[in-house]
Design a protein around this motif. Structure first.
Motif, mmCIF file in Angstrom:
data_model
loop_
_atom_site.group_PDB
_atom_site.id
_atom_site.type_symbol
_atom_site.label_atom_id
_atom_site.label_comp_id
_atom_site.label_asym_id
_atom_site.label_seq_id
_atom_site.Cartn_x
_atom_site.Cartn_y
_atom_site.Cartn_z
ATOM 1 N N TYR A 93 -6.727 6.120 1.814
ATOM 2 C CA TYR A 93 -6.687 5.437 3.101
ATOM 3 C C TYR A 93 -7.502 4.146 3.061
ATOM 4 O O TYR A 93 -7.102 3.116 3.612
ATOM 5 N N ALA A 94 -8.667 4.204 2.385
ATOM 6 C CA ALA A 94 -9.500 3.007 2.272
ATOM 7 C C ALA A 94 -8.754 1.909 1.523
ATOM 8 O O ALA A 94 -8.826 0.728 1.888
ATOM 9 N N GLY A 95 -8.034 2.294 0.481
ATOM 10 C CA GLY A 95 -7.232 1.312 -0.255
ATOM 11 C C GLY A 95 -6.126 0.710 0.589
ATOM 12 O O GLY A 95 -5.844 -0.497 0.502
ATOM 13 N N LEU A 96 -5.513 1.537 1.433
ATOM 14 C CA LEU A 96 -4.484 1.023 2.344
ATOM 15 C C LEU A 96 -5.085 -0.004 3.304
ATOM 16 O O LEU A 96 -4.510 -1.070 3.541
ATOM 17 N N LEU A 97 -6.233 0.332 3.858
ATOM 18 C CA LEU A 97 -6.878 -0.579 4.799
ATOM 19 C C LEU A 97 -7.255 -1.896 4.133
ATOM 20 O O LEU A 97 -7.183 -2.962 4.749
ATOM 21 N N GLN A 98 -7.651 -1.830 2.880
ATOM 22 C CA GLN A 98 -7.966 -3.059 2.148
ATOM 23 C C GLN A 98 -6.713 -3.923 2.009
ATOM 24 O O GLN A 98 -6.759 -5.133 2.188
ATOM 25 N N ARG A 99 -5.587 -3.290 1.689
ATOM 26 C CA ARG A 99 -4.338 -4.050 1.568
ATOM 27 C C ARG A 99 -3.899 -4.612 2.910
ATOM 28 O O ARG A 99 -3.398 -5.742 2.995
ATOM 29 N N TRP A 100 -4.116 -3.847 3.966
ATOM 30 C CA TRP A 100 -3.700 -4.313 5.293
ATOM 31 C C TRP A 100 -4.479 -5.547 5.720
ATOM 32 O O TRP A 100 -3.980 -6.352 6.497
ATOM 33 N N GLN A 101 -5.701 -5.695 5.234
ATOM 34 C CA GLN A 101 -6.469 -6.891 5.567
ATOM 35 C C GLN A 101 -5.779 -8.146 5.044
ATOM 36 O O GLN A 101 -5.752 -9.182 5.706
ATOM 37 N N ALA A 104 -2.672 -8.678 7.200
ATOM 38 C CA ALA A 104 -2.986 -9.114 8.561
ATOM 39 C C ALA A 104 -3.171 -10.616 8.661
ATOM 40 O O ALA A 104 -3.055 -11.189 9.751
ATOM 41 N N SER A 105 -3.444 -11.275 7.552
ATOM 42 C CA SER A 105 -3.698 -12.716 7.585
ATOM 43 C C SER A 105 -2.445 -13.551 7.387
ATOM 44 O O SER A 105 -2.505 -14.775 7.379
ATOM 45 N N GLN A 106 -1.299 -12.904 7.255
ATOM 46 C CA GLN A 106 -0.053 -13.628 7.010
ATOM 47 C C GLN A 106 1.052 -13.098 7.899
ATOM 48 O O GLN A 106 0.919 -12.052 8.527
ATOM 49 N N ASP A 107 2.150 -13.846 7.989
ATOM 50 C CA ASP A 107 3.310 -13.368 8.733
ATOM 51 C C ASP A 107 3.902 -12.150 8.027
ATOM 52 O O ASP A 107 3.782 -11.996 6.803
ATOM 53 N N LEU A 108 4.557 -11.304 8.814
ATOM 54 C CA LEU A 108 5.139 -10.081 8.287
ATOM 55 C C LEU A 108 6.616 -9.991 8.660
ATOM 56 O O LEU A 108 7.048 -10.558 9.667
ATOM 57 N N THR A 109 7.348 -9.249 7.863
ATOM 58 C CA THR A 109 8.723 -8.908 8.219
ATOM 59 C C THR A 109 8.764 -7.453 8.657
ATOM 60 O O THR A 109 7.861 -6.660 8.345
ATOM 61 N N GLY A 110 9.824 -7.095 9.360
ATOM 62 C CA GLY A 110 9.981 -5.702 9.745
ATOM 63 C C GLY A 110 10.027 -4.785 8.533
ATOM 64 O O GLY A 110 9.507 -3.668 8.563
ATOM 65 N N ALA A 111 10.636 -5.243 7.447
ATOM 66 C CA ALA A 111 10.728 -4.429 6.234
ATOM 67 C C ALA A 111 9.343 -4.155 5.655
ATOM 68 O O ALA A 111 9.065 -3.044 5.183
ATOM 69 N N GLN A 112 8.460 -5.148 5.685
ATOM 70 C CA GLN A 112 7.099 -4.943 5.194
ATOM 71 C C GLN A 112 6.362 -3.897 6.034
ATOM 72 O O GLN A 112 5.657 -3.034 5.500
ATOM 73 N N VAL A 113 6.525 -3.992 7.336
ATOM 74 C CA VAL A 113 5.863 -3.030 8.223
ATOM 75 C C VAL A 113 6.374 -1.620 7.945
ATOM 76 O O VAL A 113 5.592 -0.666 7.847
ATOM 77 N N CYS A 114 7.682 -1.482 7.783
ATOM 78 C CA CYS A 114 8.251 -0.162 7.512
ATOM 79 C C CYS A 114 7.767 0.386 6.175
ATOM 80 O O CYS A 114 7.571 1.596 6.021
ATOM 81 N N THR A 115 7.583 -0.481 5.196
ATOM 82 C CA THR A 115 7.053 -0.040 3.908
ATOM 83 C C THR A 115 5.672 0.569 4.075
ATOM 84 O O THR A 115 5.363 1.630 3.508
ATOM 85 N N GLU A 116 4.825 -0.077 4.861
ATOM 86 C CA GLU A 116 3.482 0.448 5.090
ATOM 87 C C GLU A 116 3.529 1.759 5.869
ATOM 88 O O GLU A 116 2.769 2.693 5.593
ATOM 89 N N ASP A 118 5.921 3.936 5.817
ATOM 90 C CA ASP A 118 6.400 4.972 4.910
ATOM 91 C C ASP A 118 5.256 5.528 4.064
ATOM 92 O O ASP A 118 5.216 6.728 3.773
ATOM 93 N N VAL A 119 4.330 4.652 3.675
ATOM 94 C CA VAL A 119 3.177 5.115 2.904
ATOM 95 C C VAL A 119 2.322 6.060 3.749
ATOM 96 O O VAL A 119 1.857 7.098 3.270
ATOM 97 N N ILE A 120 2.129 5.704 5.020
ATOM 98 C CA ILE A 120 1.364 6.578 5.915
ATOM 99 C C ILE A 120 2.037 7.938 6.029
ATOM 100 O O ILE A 120 1.395 8.993 5.955
ATOM 101 N N ARG A 121 3.350 7.926 6.208
ATOM 102 C CA ARG A 121 4.077 9.194 6.334
ATOM 103 C C ARG A 121 3.926 10.044 5.075
ATOM 104 O O ARG A 121 3.799 11.266 5.145
ATOM 105 N N GLN A 122 3.955 9.406 3.931
ATOM 106 C CA GLN A 122 3.806 10.140 2.672
ATOM 107 C C GLN A 122 2.433 10.804 2.581
ATOM 108 O O GLN A 122 2.311 11.931 2.100
ATOM 109 N N ARG A 123 1.401 10.102 3.040
ATOM 110 C CA ARG A 123 0.062 10.696 3.003
ATOM 111 C C ARG A 123 -0.044 11.867 3.975
ATOM 112 O O ARG A 123 -0.674 12.884 3.677
#
Length: 306
Positions: A93-101, A104-116, A118-123
């Motif tokens: 989870y800490a690694g995920l939060l590091q990646r989310w930082q 968070a500093s750039q524009d996102l696509t819906g596909a990128q959000v869904c990818t993240e 999906d990782v949460i669901r897997q955990r």
């Protein structure tokens, strides 16, 4: 899913969304509690996580009313689960939060959000799988009175859902969902502008969320849980497999058309979250990075504790 995915994901990121779990919705109990408390407000996260084993016990007890003989082994199973979770999941989870930082500093696509997401669901699925054996043991111990107690808690949950999403006026339902979504978004980004608030409200109105359909699925899962317990008690050697199958029917509903409905909720929610994020100012994104960094720091401290 009580609200649109967009609201749910904002809740995960902001740390305020504790999803109301269906009565004893099986083995996911510990996993969801873990995710909720580990993403709590920074100043409270460590205390909350260190007390999560007690919170989980009392949540379960409120649904099945443990007797004296059940309390000690149930507490033992919960404690063992959290020891495993602290050592194995918190660093992830800490690694995920590091990646989310960075995200968070750039524009996102819906596909990128869904990818993240999906990782949460897997955990969460991984944590749920780790809970199968202890929850199977619990299922074998429940007596008729406890199953009736569980039914009553299910009925209470259904009444609350109906009050929030079926009986209120459309305007009131939208207002409640908006207030929750706004609180979660502002916990992450800080104060939203009037235009951003309008965007959140429009996203809620455009969501494919169907309260009637969602309530029907809740009822199916609740009946499935009760049937799973009865079948496990009739054939104790199959208890773990029956619990695992129950989880699979939560992940992928056997109700015709429900999977496509759920997938659409996720897809739309991802797009809505990305749309709001892409309107944020540099200051709002910097705030999000600070919030996420605080969560990350707390998880790293917690994962190092034994």
């Amino acid at each position: 899913m009580n609200t649109s995915f967009g609201e749910s994901l904002r809740g995960v990121l902001a740390g305020l969304h504790v999803r109301r779990i269906m009565a004893l919705r099986a083995v996911k109990v510990c996993a969801v509690v873990c995710l909720a408390v580990t993403l709590a407000a920074c100043t409270a996260a460590r205390l909350a996580y260190n007390q999560a084993h007690n919170a989980t016990y009392w949540w379960l007890d409120s649904h099945v009313d443990f007797n004296n003989g059940q309390s000690t082994p149930v507490r033992g199973d919960i404690n063992a689960f959290f020891q495993w979770h602290r050592a194995n999941e918190l660093p992830v989870y800490a690694g995920l939060l590091q990646r989310w930082q960075t995200l968070a500093s750039q524009d996102l696509t819906g596909a990128q959000v869904c990818t993240e997401f999906d990782v949460i669901r897997q955990r969460i699925d991984r944590a749920a799988d780790a809970s199968v054996q202890p929850m199977a043991r619990l299922a074998l111990q429940l007596d008729a009175a406890q199953l009736e107690h569980l039914k009553s808690r299910q009925a209470k949950s259904n009444a609350e859902f109906a009050d929030d999403f079926l009986q209120a006026t459309e305007e009131a339902r939208i207002a409640k969902r908006f207030d929750r979504a706004l609180s979660r978004s502002e916990m992450l980004y800080g104060t939203l502008s009037a235009a951003q608030k309008d965007l959140v409200r429009s996203s809620i109105k455009a969501s494919p969320f169907d309260a009637q359909r969602t309530q029907a699925e809740r009822l199916r899962r609740q009946a499935d849980l009760l049937q799973t317990v009865k079948e496990a008690q009739a054939a104790p050697d199959t208890a773990a497999e029956r619990v695992r199958s129950h989880i699979a029917r939560i992940v992928q509903s056997p109700t015709p058309g429900y999977r496509s409905y759920a997938d659409e909720l996720v897809r739309q929610g991802c797009a809505q979250f990305a749309q709001l994020h892409n309107t944020t100012t540099p200051e709002q994104r910097a705030n999000a990075v600070r919030v996420l960094k605080g969560y990350e720091d707390d998880l790293r401290v917690l994962s190092a504790q034994r």
